[in-house]
Design a protein around this motif. Structure first.
Motif, PDB file in Angstrom:
ATOM      1  N   ILE A 187       0.946  -0.987  -0.115  1.00 50.02           N
ATOM      2  CA  ILE A 187       0.070   0.112   0.094  1.00 50.02           C
ATOM      3  C   ILE A 187       1.112   0.748   0.152  1.00 50.02           C
ATOM      4  N   GLY A 188       2.391   1.004  -0.162  1.00 49.90           N
ATOM      5  CA  GLY A 188       2.583   2.084  -0.415  1.00 49.90           C
ATOM      6  C   GLY A 188       2.933   2.659   1.394  1.00 49.90           C
ATOM      7  N   LEU A 189       3.100   2.913   2.472  1.00 49.54           N
ATOM      8  CA  LEU A 189       3.636   3.262   3.432  1.00 49.54           C
ATOM      9  C   LEU A 189       4.704   2.434   4.277  1.00 49.54           C
ATOM     10  N   ALA A 190       5.246   3.400   4.635  1.00 49.42           N
ATOM     11  CA  ALA A 190       6.545   3.555   5.542  1.00 49.42           C
ATOM     12  C   ALA A 190       6.323   2.871   6.044  1.00 49.42           C
ATOM     13  N   GLY A 191       7.323   1.244   6.934  1.00 45.93           N
ATOM     14  CA  GLY A 191       6.798   0.462   7.591  1.00 45.93           C
ATOM     15  C   GLY A 191       5.980  -0.219   7.879  1.00 45.93           C
ATOM     16  N   TYR A 192       4.998  -0.444   6.640  1.00 44.13           N
ATOM     17  CA  TYR A 192       4.059  -1.363   6.576  1.00 44.13           C
ATOM     18  C   TYR A 192       4.437  -1.889   5.736  1.00 44.13           C
ATOM     19  N   ASP A 193       4.650  -3.672   5.998  1.00 45.83           N
ATOM     20  CA  ASP A 193       5.514  -5.315   5.309  1.00 45.83           C
ATOM     21  C   ASP A 193       5.135  -4.808   4.493  1.00 45.83           C
ATOM     22  N   PRO A 194       4.798  -4.726   3.173  1.00 50.60           N
ATOM     23  CA  PRO A 194       3.779  -5.851   1.919  1.00 50.60           C
ATOM     24  C   PRO A 194       3.788  -7.573   1.557  1.00 50.60           C
ATOM     25  N   GLN A 195       5.157  -7.965   2.641  1.00 48.21           N
ATOM     26  CA  GLN A 195       4.936  -8.737   2.576  1.00 48.21           C
ATOM     27  C   GLN A 195       3.830  -9.624   4.162  1.00 48.21           C
ATOM     28  N   ARG A 196       4.063  -8.627   4.980  1.00 50.58           N
ATOM     29  CA  ARG A 196       2.330  -9.312   5.816  1.00 50.58           C
ATOM     30  C   ARG A 196       1.492 -10.343   5.601  1.00 50.58           C
ATOM     31  N   ARG A 197       1.071 -11.465   5.650  1.00 50.80           N
ATOM     32  CA  ARG A 197      -0.108 -11.495   5.510  1.00 50.80           C
ATOM     33  C   ARG A 197      -1.059 -10.369   5.587  1.00 50.80           C
ATOM     34  N   ARG A 198      -2.009  -9.803   4.702  1.00 48.59           N
ATOM     35  CA  ARG A 198      -3.422  -9.309   5.526  1.00 48.59           C
ATOM     36  C   ARG A 198      -4.803 -10.347   4.352  1.00 48.59           C
ATOM     37  N   PRO A 199      -6.384  -9.588   4.512  1.00 46.78           N
ATOM     38  CA  PRO A 199      -7.279 -10.244   4.098  1.00 46.78           C
ATOM     39  C   PRO A 199      -7.104  -8.878   2.013  1.00 46.78           C
ATOM     40  N   LEU A 200      -6.837  -9.613   1.790  1.00 49.64           N
ATOM     41  CA  LEU A 200      -7.288  -8.717   0.208  1.00 49.64           C
ATOM     42  C   LEU A 200      -8.312  -9.492   0.149  1.00 49.64           C
ATOM     43  N   TYR A 201      -9.311  -8.881  -0.827  1.00 50.18           N
ATOM     44  CA  TYR A 201     -11.109  -8.845  -1.648  1.00 50.18           C
ATOM     45  C   TYR A 201     -10.939  -8.875  -2.720  1.00 50.18           C
ATOM     46  N   ARG A 202     -11.918 -10.007  -3.542  1.00 53.73           N
ATOM     47  CA  ARG A 202     -12.189  -9.480  -4.872  1.00 53.73           C
ATOM     48  C   ARG A 202     -13.917  -8.884  -5.040  1.00 53.73           C
ATOM     49  N   ASP A 203     -13.776  -8.030  -6.126  1.00 56.88           N
ATOM     50  CA  ASP A 203     -14.946  -6.789  -6.044  1.00 56.88           C
ATOM     51  C   ASP A 203     -16.009  -7.956  -5.531  1.00 56.88           C
ATOM     52  N   ASP A 204     -16.483  -8.784  -6.058  1.00 51.22           N
ATOM     53  CA  ASP A 204     -18.102  -9.303  -5.684  1.00 51.22           C
ATOM     54  C   ASP A 204     -17.270 -10.851  -4.481  1.00 51.22           C
ATOM     55  N   GLU A 205     -16.567 -10.134  -3.083  1.00 52.75           N
ATOM     56  CA  GLU A 205     -16.460 -11.414  -2.171  1.00 52.75           C
ATOM     57  C   GLU A 205     -17.584 -10.404  -1.525  1.00 52.75           C
ATOM     58  N   LEU A 206     -18.018  -9.305  -1.284  1.00 47.36           N
ATOM     59  CA  LEU A 206     -18.722  -8.751   0.239  1.00 47.36           C
ATOM     60  C   LEU A 206     -19.506  -7.810  -0.626  1.00 47.36           C
ATOM     61  N   PRO A 207     -20.448  -9.043  -1.525  1.00 45.32           N
ATOM     62  CA  PRO A 207     -21.678  -9.150  -2.188  1.00 45.32           C
ATOM     63  C   PRO A 207     -23.020  -7.800  -2.147  1.00 45.32           C
ATOM     64  N   HIS A 208     -23.148  -7.555  -0.964  1.00 43.92           N
ATOM     65  CA  HIS A 208     -24.269  -6.972  -0.856  1.00 43.92           C
ATOM     66  C   HIS A 208     -23.689  -5.654  -0.508  1.00 43.92           C
ATOM     67  N   ALA A 209     -22.588  -4.726  -0.617  1.00 45.93           N
ATOM     68  CA  ALA A 209     -22.048  -3.752  -0.449  1.00 45.93           C
ATOM     69  C   ALA A 209     -22.005  -3.338  -1.626  1.00 45.93           C
ATOM     70  N   THR A 210     -21.550  -4.541  -2.417  1.00 42.34           N
ATOM     71  CA  THR A 210     -21.253  -4.252  -3.798  1.00 42.34           C
ATOM     72  C   THR A 210     -22.462  -3.609  -4.967  1.00 42.34           C
ATOM     73  N   HIS A 211     -23.358  -4.156  -4.233  1.00 38.01           N
ATOM     74  CA  HIS A 211     -24.549  -4.137  -4.697  1.00 38.01           C
ATOM     75  C   HIS A 211     -25.308  -2.762  -4.528  1.00 38.01           C
ATOM     76  N   LEU A 212     -24.963  -2.638  -2.927  1.00 32.50           N
ATOM     77  CA  LEU A 212     -26.102  -1.300  -2.885  1.00 32.50           C
ATOM     78  C   LEU A 212     -24.775   0.030  -3.985  1.00 32.50           C
ATOM     79  N   TYR A 213     -23.787   0.043  -3.396  1.00 39.69           N
ATOM     80  CA  TYR A 213     -23.185   1.079  -3.613  1.00 39.69           C
ATOM     81  C   TYR A 213     -23.451   0.875  -6.202  1.00 39.69           C
ATOM     82  N   GLY A 214     -23.429  -0.153  -6.277  1.00 41.64           N
ATOM     83  CA  GLY A 214     -23.861  -0.432  -7.831  1.00 41.64           C
ATOM     84  C   GLY A 214     -25.497   0.213  -7.878  1.00 41.64           C
ATOM     85  N   ALA A 215     -26.420   0.429  -6.906  1.00 45.34           N
ATOM     86  CA  ALA A 215     -27.504   0.775  -6.865  1.00 45.34           C
ATOM     87  C   ALA A 215     -27.628   2.171  -6.498  1.00 45.34           C
TER      88      ALA A 215
END
Length: 418
Positions: free
Chosen positions: A357-385
């Motif tokens: 994410i380009g933040l000094a001191g924030y290790d890009p190799q650290r395992r953290r959740p990443l998300y597909r566009d459709d992984e949180l479907p309710h929010a995806t739908h509401l934003y699109g509508a």
């Protein structure tokens, strides 16, 4: 029939102006600000009088032990997380359907935001999805009272208490909102308000941290109000007295002029909430007649306070399948000040789809959740509508122009053959 983007032949339905945009300030407030500028009274390292007055009002209005004025709502959230001792490797559950400041302070603290979904209709926090995402590293849950609508705090607090996890309330959009007669921002371990922009209490910039925890308050002082104020306020017996000499490196104090501006709005808040509630109710009643628009609904026992953001869900299946962007263009051609929302759900933004994410001191190799566009479907739908109405102009009665909005929508419906 003309193309949908062609001009409407009988002209615009909306010819009246909306009320002037919020915030507004009196001549008396302007005079106080001018006097402070003239006298050079524009800063303070310690206990500044206007800031203290604002905090005193907040403690009384919200009935909390501690209120700390800070530079923004984002700063208030940063103080809340730091006040809970959130640090590297800790996970905090955060809604994806929120403003980014609910989550981004966690990056600066080295913590990991874990996103959860919203209710598919109301945009409230999805309590079941929160429960499913709690893990051994979960140290807090953030909940946003979106568009002034309180989350289901009884269910959330029961879940959080069962797991021994504190709750941080992001009430930036819900000044004075209530659930069961209780004010939001006072129900969790800490509550955070934004006093910036078009919020119902606005200093242009500013925020408030509310808590009943002396420890959270002390840590927040160390983070953003050292060294003078922290040294003045912390008792000699506090474990934080020594660190208060320097603090923990941030300057998150509220500017005295911002406090002067915000103070004008504090004492009239309930009266203005009543007006704003009536405007919201009137607009929703007008829109409810159209089967292709779902206006916001407020459940019994809840109030939205000085709500921020009036969002309507568009149902193209009831509008001859017209794509939402075409529908918005038709409304705009009639003079309606409507638009698509610009703040995407967090899971659709760069920091939640990429490790680095380009933040000094924030290790890009650290395992953290990443998300597909459709992984949180309710929010995806509401934003699109969703369509956004001009909420910053709806702080005073506007019946005549809102009636014209209805006329404009009726014209669009006729054009679509509805």
């Amino acid at each position: 029939m003309n193309r949908l983007t062609d001009p409407v032949p009988d002209g615009r339905a909306v010819t009246l102006p909306l009320p002037p945009a919020w915030p507004r300030y009196s001549g008396a407030t302007a005079a106080r600000v001018q006097r402070r500028i003239r006298e050079g009274d524009v800063y303070a390292f310690g206990r500044e009088r206007s800031v203290l007055e604002l905090e005193g009002w907040a403690r009384e209005y919200f009935q909390v032990e501690h209120a700390l004025a800070v530079s923004s709502g984002t700063a208030a959230l940063t103080c809340a997380y730091a006040g809970l001792g959130i640090g590297p490797g800790d996970e905090v559950l955060v809604p994806t359907y929120t403003f980014h400041a609910s989550a981004t302070p966690l990056f600066a603290l080295g913590a990991l935001p874990v996103l959860y979904d919203c209710d598919p209709v109301s945009a409230r926090a999805d309590i079941d999805d929160i429960a499913a995402r709690i893990g051994p590293a979960t140290k807090a849950i953030c909940v946003t009272h979106m568009f002034g609508l309180p989350a289901d705090m009884d269910a959330l607090l029961e879940l959080a208490d069962r797991h021994g996890i504190p709750v941080v309330e992001d009430a930036a959009q819900a000044h004075g909102a209530t659930i069961g007669g209780r004010k939001v921002s006072t129900l969790g371990a800490a509550g955070c308000l934004s006093l910036g922009g078009q919020k119902m209490i606005s200093g242009g910039m500013g925020g408030l941290l509310l808590t009943n925890s002396a420890d959270i308050h002390a840590r927040a002082l160390l983070l953003g109000h050292a060294h003078e104020r922290a040294q003045e306020e912390l008792p000699a017996t506090s474990r934080w007295t020594g660190p208060a000499e320097t603090g923990h490196g941030q300057n998150l104090r509220m500017h005295p002029i911002a406090a002067e501006l915000a103070l004008e709005h504090c004492h009239s808040l309930d009266e203005r909430i009543a007006v704003r509630t009536a405007v919201l109710t009137g607009l929703s009643e007008r829109l409810a007649r159209f089967g292709f628009l779902d206006p916001p609904r407020t459940p019994a026992g809840c109030s939205r306070g000085g709500w921020y953001g009036y969002k309507v869900v568009y149902r193209p299946e009831h509008a001859a399948g017209t794509p939402i962007d075409d529908f918005v263009s038709l409304l705009q051609a009639q003079g309606l000040k409507v638009a698509r929302p610009t703040t995407k759900p967090l899971h659709q933004t760069w920091p939640f789809q990429h490790h680095d994410i380009g933040l000094a001191g924030y290790d890009p190799q650290r395992r953290r959740p990443l998300y597909r566009d459709d992984e949180l479907p309710h929010a995806t739908h509401l934003y699109g509508a969703t369509l956004a109405f001009p909420d910053k102009n709806l702080h005073q009665p506007a019946d005549a122009v809102l009636d014209q909005y209805v006329q404009g929508i009726e014209r669009v419906a006729r054009r679509l053959g509805l």
